[in-house]
Design an enzyme around this catalytic site. Sequence first.
Site, PDB file in Angstrom:
ATOM      1  N   CYS A  77       0.836  -1.202   0.000  1.00 20.08           N
ATOM      2  CA  CYS A  77       0.000   0.000   0.000  1.00 20.08           C
ATOM      3  C   CYS A  77       0.876   1.260   0.000  1.00 20.08           C
ATOM      4  O   CYS A  77       1.490   1.582  -0.998  1.00 20.08           O
ATOM      5  CB  CYS A  77      -0.974  -0.029   1.173  1.00 20.08           C
ATOM      6  SG  CYS A  77      -2.374   1.106   0.968  1.00 20.08           S
ATOM      7  N   HIS A 162      -3.830  -5.289   0.595  1.00 18.54           N
ATOM      8  CA  HIS A 162      -3.345  -5.713   1.915  1.00 18.54           C
ATOM      9  C   HIS A 162      -3.424  -7.240   2.036  1.00 18.54           C
ATOM     10  O   HIS A 162      -4.473  -7.783   2.384  1.00 18.54           O
ATOM     11  CB  HIS A 162      -4.165  -5.059   3.022  1.00 18.54           C
ATOM     12  CG  HIS A 162      -3.871  -3.609   3.203  1.00 18.54           C
ATOM     13  ND1 HIS A 162      -2.880  -3.150   4.042  1.00 18.54           N
ATOM     14  CD2 HIS A 162      -4.414  -2.509   2.620  1.00 18.54           C
ATOM     15  CE1 HIS A 162      -2.834  -1.823   3.990  1.00 18.54           C
ATOM     16  NE2 HIS A 162      -3.752  -1.407   3.131  1.00 18.54           N
ATOM     17  N   GLU A 164      -2.169  -9.009   4.318  1.00 18.23           N
ATOM     18  CA  GLU A 164      -2.183  -9.403   5.730  1.00 18.23           C
ATOM     19  C   GLU A 164      -3.585  -9.537   6.303  1.00 18.23           C
ATOM     20  O   GLU A 164      -3.803 -10.212   7.311  1.00 18.23           O
ATOM     21  CB  GLU A 164      -1.374  -8.394   6.560  1.00 18.23           C
ATOM     22  CG  GLU A 164      -2.001  -7.017   6.725  1.00 18.23           C
ATOM     23  CD  GLU A 164      -1.676  -6.049   5.595  1.00 18.23           C
ATOM     24  OE1 GLU A 164      -1.810  -4.829   5.811  1.00 18.23           O
ATOM     25  OE2 GLU A 164      -1.306  -6.525   4.498  1.00 18.23           O
ATOM     26  N   SER A 216      -5.717 -11.461  36.047  1.00 25.22           N
ATOM     27  CA  SER A 216      -7.145 -11.246  35.832  1.00 25.22           C
ATOM     28  C   SER A 216      -7.912 -12.550  35.703  1.00 25.22           C
ATOM     29  O   SER A 216      -9.130 -12.562  35.807  1.00 25.22           O
ATOM     30  CB  SER A 216      -7.365 -10.416  34.562  1.00 25.22           C
ATOM     31  OG  SER A 216      -7.056 -11.184  33.407  1.00 25.22           O
ATOM     32  N   GLY A 218      -7.889 -14.123  32.894  1.00 28.85           N
ATOM     33  CA  GLY A 218      -8.059 -14.282  31.461  1.00 28.85           C
ATOM     34  C   GLY A 218      -6.861 -14.972  30.832  1.00 28.85           C
ATOM     35  O   GLY A 218      -5.871 -15.280  31.502  1.00 28.85           O
ATOM     36  N   VAL A 219      -6.945 -15.182  29.524  1.00 29.06           N
ATOM     37  CA  VAL A 219      -5.896 -15.898  28.809  1.00 29.06           C
ATOM     38  C   VAL A 219      -4.560 -15.163  28.886  1.00 29.06           C
ATOM     39  O   VAL A 219      -3.521 -15.762  29.192  1.00 29.06           O
ATOM     40  CB  VAL A 219      -6.298 -16.105  27.330  1.00 29.06           C
ATOM     41  CG1 VAL A 219      -5.167 -16.773  26.557  1.00 29.06           C
ATOM     42  CG2 VAL A 219      -7.559 -16.942  27.236  1.00 29.06           C
ATOM     43  N   SER A 221      -3.161 -12.697  30.915  1.00 29.66           N
ATOM     44  CA  SER A 221      -2.420 -12.632  32.171  1.00 29.66           C
ATOM     45  C   SER A 221      -2.046 -14.029  32.658  1.00 29.66           C
ATOM     46  O   SER A 221      -1.011 -14.210  33.302  1.00 29.66           O
ATOM     47  CB  SER A 221      -3.225 -11.888  33.238  1.00 29.66           C
ATOM     48  OG  SER A 221      -4.390 -12.590  33.602  1.00 29.66           O
ATOM     49  N   SER A 222      -2.859 -15.036  32.337  1.00 32.10           N
ATOM     50  CA  SER A 222      -2.551 -16.408  32.764  1.00 32.10           C
ATOM     51  C   SER A 222      -1.326 -16.950  32.041  1.00 32.10           C
ATOM     52  O   SER A 222      -0.448 -17.574  32.652  1.00 32.10           O
ATOM     53  CB  SER A 222      -3.755 -17.321  32.507  1.00 32.10           C
ATOM     54  OG  SER A 222      -4.892 -16.883  33.234  1.00 32.10           O
TER      55      SER A 222
END
Length: 504
Positions: A77, A162, A164, A216, A218-219, A221-222
């Site tokens: 681009c 693009h 991607e 938290s 969640g994924v 922080s775990s």
Amino acid sequence: MNKILILDFGSQYTQLIARRVREAGVYCEIHPYNKVPALDGVKGVILSGSPASVSDEDAPQPILDGIRGKMPVLGICYGAQWLARVGGGKVARAAAREYGRAELRISADDPLFHGMKPSSTVWMSHGDSILSMPYPIIATTADIPCAAFKIPGEPTWGIQFHPEVHHSEQGAILLRNFAVDICGCAPDWTPANFVDTTVASLRETIGDGEVILGLSGGVDSSVAALLLHKAIGPRLHCIFVDSGLLRKGEFAQVLASFEGMGLDVRGVDASELFFSDLKGVTEPEAKRKIIGRDYVQVFEKEARKIPGARFLAQGTIYPDVIESAPVKGPSATIKSHHNVGGLPERMSLKVVEPLRLLFKDEVRRVGAAIGLDPAILGRHPFPGPGLGIRVLSEVTREKVAVLQEADDIFIRALRAHGLYDKIWQAGAMLLPVRSVGVMGDERTYENCVALRAVTSVDGMTADWYPLPYNVLAEVSSDIINRVRGVNRVVYDVSSKPPATIEWE
């Protein structure tokens, strides 16, 4: 290690390029276009898109000394338009902004296109267009005569679409062709490789220090917690803060889920602090910064109880970063995240973010590689500021309690109907809108709840999920009948872009 260098001109999609290259098993790094690093190990360079125009007076001007002609270059681009312009081509504003799907027609046998169909759908997103070109054109679309070109005498290509973005059907093939076949990079970058290099880097960065991690459940922080635990063991101290802005019952559930994982996890009820500081605040950015500041205040207080604590670890991932600040380039800010946009300047703890350059799906693959519980791996993303940005007005305990009940009904219904794992992220929003209703023989004037459910791969783009009518009807009825203060439920059918996943 062989790698691809991506020079960032500020496109919101720059990291998607990196993600596609990594999916091909090739390591890559992103650097600002005006801060080209040492080229040790670099086998090829990709020039990203940009919100700028090559015609702007202050248009980004990369210096490619030592790069062009000596290693493969792919301009995407803006990158392609810049290559065309400096080569003597004409680039100007298109009659109409070219945005959305287009049909790519390959017109030359070129290694960039090997394995691709002669015609396929690609994604366009540019205001400028290449109007004349001194180089051979190797692909077109119905609307633009130059969709791709190759510069003779050097391994340099430019494309105006693009590859991607997942809407480009065969974009992943094109980027793999460039990284592996043209640049000669070995496709050996894997989640296991990431774990090994990250653990080694964490050990070097942290030394003998103690680390506080804001957990938290969640994924993100775990996975960050397990990587840090693998690197420094018992010197990691996880703090789970109850801000009062969590989902219903989440504080107890998260603490229970980490029992037996060998982590030092401490629960802290700081809800009074958060609600007090949010009193009277309605502006979304102000909310985010207050919540981020209060989290750090709590962490620093806990850190003082731990001798040697010098680092604050966070599960920040790239969609948080790219929407918050131009960290890896001059990208436009959409919104701040408390992980990256709400930290006080004089924080006494140094920040460690082992997942900062990964997308959610990559984080999940890393989590699987280090043995994270599948139940945690499959959890929907949840915003760091919690329900504080899903109450679209002043945040109070009473409003959060209403939203917690509505949200709980929604999530339970998705699980009961087998829809939870088909959806990337779901939740309820409490709108600052009251409307007239009728319950029994009485007139009501109560709140409206909006439901949101989207599908996505990486959080950068998302489509609204077509929930079955019977599920919507069931959830609406349950919320209105069981949650006092709500008499209307609506469903959000906006995609990202142009909307964001969260409303604030």
